[in-house]
Motif scaffolding. Structure first.
Motif: not given
Length: 270
Positions: A83-90, A184-191
């Motif tokens: 996932a990236d920021l575009r996917a999160y904003a989506h 708590m977990g983590r965000a994707s490496r790409r994000a």
């Protein structure tokens, strides 16, 4: 540009964001008097549960329908390792579009950056940026100075980790703080890498009022960063001394959410 609404762009058509199961938690007032719903967006590593602990119920008690969405790969939402920021904003735009009325977007930490990107697609009634982590290499520099052991792994693709004192004030009992940290977990490496690049958000649709909330004692977001975030929206930050980065979970959680709801009343968004 005021009044612009770019719901569909060429990149969205050519490379659509893949669908994912979204977890949305909610707390609703006993009676619906037409107030705008609040959509809370957690930061990286957090799920919707961080708002369900205190803020959702409190907002509902003040008459606001309150919702929190877990970004893909977080909380109970579907897995999304790339996932990236575009996917999160989506995810935020889609969750907001499914609410009964035009919503107020409330983003915490890196979730504030996601909200800023979502505002370019969604005509929010207003937005609140809570302890905003808006990215850039100065963010990395601050993190390296204050938390080298938890930051260096992220530079090489690992998880970004923060300790108890960075997340919370000393007023929160250690047992409660450690229990929160364990969830708590983590965000994707790409994000995470995109966060360092500080991708600029396009101007919001319309001119929604934006409030920046934080603490001068936040050990992740320094006061200068809060001031910069507020200046971008021609305002000054609303500060709560003595609190940690995770204001919605800290011992004094009541004061920030009360102030946010009071601000919404004064802005006439309610």
């Amino acid at each position: 540009m005021s009044g612009r609404l770019d719901i569909m762009r060429f990149r969205d058509w050519a490379r659509p964001v893949p669908p994912v199961r979204r977890e949305i938690l909610s707390a609703l007032p006993q009676t619906d008097d037409g107030r705008p719903p609040l959509l809370f967006v957690p930061g990286f590593g957090h799920g919707a549960w961080v708002f369900a602990e205190n803020w959702l119920g409190h907002a509902a008690g003040r008459g606001f329908p309150a919702y929190a969405v877990s970004l893909r790969g977080h909380g109970g939402s579907g897995s999304a390792p790339g996932a990236d920021l575009r996917a999160y904003a989506h995810d935020v735009v889609q969750a907001a579009a499914g609410l009964p009325r035009r919503a107020v977007l409330v983003g915490h930490g890196a979730g504030a950056l996601v909200v800023e990107h979502a505002l370019a697609r969604y005509p929010a009634r207003a937005a609140v940026l809570v302890a905003p982590v808006l990215g850039g290499w100065d963010t990395l520099g601050t993190a390296l100075r204050r938390n080298p052991g938890g930051t260096l792994p992220a530079v090489f693709g690992g998880a970004l980790r923060f300790d108890r004192r960075q997340r919370f004030s000393r007023e929160l009992p250690a047992e409660a703080a450690d229990a929160y940290l364990a969830r708590m977990g983590r965000a994707s490496r790409r994000a995470q890498w995109q966060l360092l690049d500080r991708p600029a958000a396009q101007p919001p649709v319309g001119e929604p009022p934006v409030l920046v909330v934080g603490s001068p004692d936040d050990r992740i977001v320094p006061p200068a960063a809060l001031a910069r975030a507020a200046r971008r929206h021609a305002s000054a930050p609303l500060l709560f001394p003595g609190m940690g980065h995770d204001l919605m979970l800290d011992a004094g959680w009541y004061e920030p959410i009360e102030a946010v709801l009071d601000w919404l009343d004064k802005e006439g968004t309610a």
